[in-house]
Design a protein around this motif. Sequence first.
Motif, short mmCIF file in Angstrom:
data_model
loop_
_atom_site.label_atom_id
_atom_site.label_comp_id
_atom_site.label_asym_id
_atom_site.label_seq_id
_atom_site.Cartn_x
_atom_site.Cartn_y
_atom_site.Cartn_z
N TRP A 100 1.18 -1.36 0.44
CA TRP A 100 0.02 -0.58 -0.50
C TRP A 100 0.72 1.59 0.22
O TRP A 100 0.91 2.22 -0.64
CB TRP A 100 -1.05 0.19 0.94
CG TRP A 100 -2.12 1.60 1.28
CD1 TRP A 100 -3.49 1.15 0.82
CD2 TRP A 100 -1.76 2.01 1.66
NE1 TRP A 100 -4.03 2.41 0.67
CE2 TRP A 100 -2.92 2.82 1.71
CE3 TRP A 100 -0.82 2.47 2.60
CZ2 TRP A 100 -3.16 4.26 1.63
CZ3 TRP A 100 -0.60 5.01 2.66
CH2 TRP A 100 -1.65 5.04 2.30
N LEU A 101 2.18 1.14 0.59
CA LEU A 101 2.40 2.17 1.16
C LEU A 101 3.74 2.21 -0.51
O LEU A 101 3.93 3.96 -0.64
CB LEU A 101 3.68 1.88 2.00
CG LEU A 101 3.22 2.40 3.65
CD1 LEU A 101 4.37 1.98 4.47
CD2 LEU A 101 3.04 3.84 4.00
N ARG A 102 4.00 0.94 -1.38
CA ARG A 102 4.72 1.94 -2.74
C ARG A 102 3.92 2.67 -3.61
O ARG A 102 4.21 2.85 -3.88
CB ARG A 102 5.31 -0.10 -2.96
CG ARG A 102 6.05 -0.25 -2.04
CD ARG A 102 6.41 -2.09 -2.62
NE ARG A 102 7.11 -1.63 -3.69
CZ ARG A 102 7.62 -2.55 -4.53
NH1 ARG A 102 7.05 -4.20 -3.56
NH2 ARG A 102 8.18 -2.78 -6.39
N THR A 103 2.40 2.06 -3.44
CA THR A 103 1.38 2.40 -4.52
C THR A 103 1.79 3.95 -4.26
O THR A 103 0.59 4.46 -5.03
CB THR A 103 -0.06 1.95 -4.30
OG1 THR A 103 -0.31 1.86 -2.93
CG2 THR A 103 0.98 0.18 -5.10
N LYS A 104 1.68 4.21 -2.83
CA LYS A 104 1.86 5.56 -2.59
C LYS A 104 3.03 6.41 -3.02
O LYS A 104 3.02 7.51 -2.46
CB LYS A 104 0.44 6.21 -1.11
CG LYS A 104 -0.44 5.35 -0.67
CD LYS A 104 -1.97 5.66 -1.61
CE LYS A 104 -3.14 5.06 -1.63
NZ LYS A 104 -3.91 5.81 -1.85
N GLY A 105 3.95 5.49 -2.91
CA GLY A 105 4.76 6.29 -3.60
C GLY A 105 6.28 6.83 -2.05
O GLY A 105 6.81 7.70 -2.11
N LEU A 106 5.15 6.01 -0.90
CA LEU A 106 6.29 6.76 0.56
C LEU A 106 6.90 5.96 0.89
O LEU A 106 7.50 5.55 2.25
CB LEU A 106 4.32 6.50 1.36
CG LEU A 106 3.47 7.78 1.04
CD1 LEU A 106 2.54 7.86 2.09
CD2 LEU A 106 4.00 8.89 1.50
N ALA A 107 7.15 4.07 0.27
CA ALA A 107 7.99 3.56 0.95
C ALA A 107 9.27 3.93 -0.28
O ALA A 107 10.20 3.00 0.50
CB ALA A 107 7.47 1.69 0.41
N LYS A 108 9.16 4.97 -0.85
CA LYS A 108 10.44 5.51 -2.09
C LYS A 108 11.37 5.38 -0.44
O LYS A 108 12.59 5.34 -0.66
CB LYS A 108 10.44 6.13 -2.71
CG LYS A 108 9.78 5.56 -3.95
CD LYS A 108 9.30 6.61 -4.58
CE LYS A 108 8.31 6.45 -6.65
NZ LYS A 108 8.46 8.08 -7.15
N ALA A 109 11.24 6.16 0.07
CA ALA A 109 11.86 6.61 1.52
C ALA A 109 13.46 5.57 1.84
O ALA A 109 14.36 5.66 2.11
CB ALA A 109 11.39 7.03 2.20
N THR B 82 8.68 13.00 4.93
CA THR B 82 9.37 11.55 4.57
C THR B 82 8.83 11.77 2.95
O THR B 82 9.06 11.24 1.80
CB THR B 82 8.30 10.74 4.91
OG1 THR B 82 8.43 10.17 6.55
CG2 THR B 82 8.05 8.67 4.31
N ASP B 83 7.24 12.28 3.63
CA ASP B 83 6.68 12.80 1.87
C ASP B 83 7.74 13.47 0.66
O ASP B 83 7.83 13.34 -0.47
CB ASP B 83 6.01 13.79 2.19
CG ASP B 83 4.56 13.27 2.46
OD1 ASP B 83 4.32 11.77 2.68
OD2 ASP B 83 3.52 13.47 3.08
N ALA B 84 8.78 14.55 1.52
CA ALA B 84 9.34 14.99 0.35
C ALA B 84 10.77 14.51 -0.35
O ALA B 84 11.24 14.52 -1.58
CB ALA B 84 10.44 16.20 0.83
N ILE B 85 10.94 13.50 0.52
CA ILE B 85 11.65 11.95 0.29
C ILE B 85 11.07 11.34 -1.34
O ILE B 85 12.19 11.14 -1.92
CB ILE B 85 12.01 11.01 0.78
CG1 ILE B 85 13.08 12.24 1.94
CG2 ILE B 85 13.00 9.54 -0.03
CD1 ILE B 85 13.24 10.77 3.52
N ALA B 86 10.20 10.78 -1.21
CA ALA B 86 9.13 10.18 -2.28
C ALA B 86 9.15 11.04 -3.66
O ALA B 86 9.56 10.75 -4.31
CB ALA B 86 7.97 9.65 -1.98
N LYS B 87 9.25 12.25 -3.07
CA LYS B 87 8.51 12.66 -4.34
C LYS B 87 10.04 13.69 -5.51
O LYS B 87 10.52 13.67 -6.24
CB LYS B 87 8.45 14.04 -3.59
CG LYS B 87 7.39 15.49 -4.97
CD LYS B 87 6.53 16.46 -4.44
CE LYS B 87 6.09 17.21 -5.50
NZ LYS B 87 5.30 17.97 -5.42
N ILE B 88 11.32 13.87 -4.26
CA ILE B 88 12.17 14.03 -5.15
C ILE B 88 13.39 13.36 -4.83
O ILE B 88 13.88 13.55 -6.50
CB ILE B 88 13.05 15.33 -4.03
CG1 ILE B 88 12.31 16.34 -3.65
CG2 ILE B 88 14.18 15.87 -4.18
CD1 ILE B 88 12.45 18.15 -2.34
#
Length: 291
Positions: free
Chosen positions: A39-48, A123-129
């Motif tokens: 679920w986190l991966r699909t939201k891009g939040l596990a990239k961190a 965490t959101d910035a890590i996933a986005k940038i």
Amino acid sequence: MAITASMVKELRDTTGAGMMDAKKALTESNGDMEAAVDWLRTKGLAKAAKKSGRTAAEGLVAVKVEGGHGVAVEVNSETDFVGKNAEFQSMVSNIADAALKADDVEALKAAEINGKSVETTLTDAIAKIGENMSLRRMESIDGETVVSYVHNAAAPGMGKIGVLVAMNGGNEEFGKQVAMHIAAVNPASLSEADLDPAVVEKEKQVQMDIARESGKPEAVIEKMIVGRMQKYMSEVTLLNQSFVVNPDLTVGKAAEEIGATITGFVRLEVGEGIEVVKEDFAAEVAKAAKG
């Protein structure tokens, strides 16, 4: 299924996601850890999590002053390029604003920016940038007057070195000169009284060992040490340093002449003390191939 704190911690450790994101993922997945990771991966939040092993030694220091209260925060990124990113700069500025009402780094991480905790915002910035980032340090200072200065400014109030000076009396122009001096010379403490006694004793022993190499009598060596320690204090303590604006005066004497008492300072420099391990190109390629 009840979502426990230990489950949230495990998911955070596994993915690097923020606390609220980890809790929401577990709730959405009815406590299934693997499903929560997906679920986190699909939201891009596990990239961190994939970035967390990389060294973040660049970034920005931001300073903010409100009345007689000043704060300095260091937010790190992996590359200097991110420090020039307007979105990153806006986030750092917001974190510094939140720091004005926080007591320490942990309290700051929990503070909210636009409805999200600082930790989640990072965490959101890590996933986005796409770079590892961290809120590394926060320091605050209080005084009758607090003046700030930023060296190598990337944007208003933030750059590579941030300085805060607290003082009684004087004026803002003098405070700014002292802050610039601190940025350039990097004193270890305000005065001898603020130095770690263990550091002073170690320096004294080093100087004694050097003096003994000369073969001079102990009585002579003791007199030599007095002079050498005075020189040491003039190099590492702010009030005893030669003032860069007027080298004929010490900072303490310059303050005295203008009717000011410097009561404290904060100096943060981006990446200070972070050890960056550099790999050769072949090692980088090999690691990437295994990943």
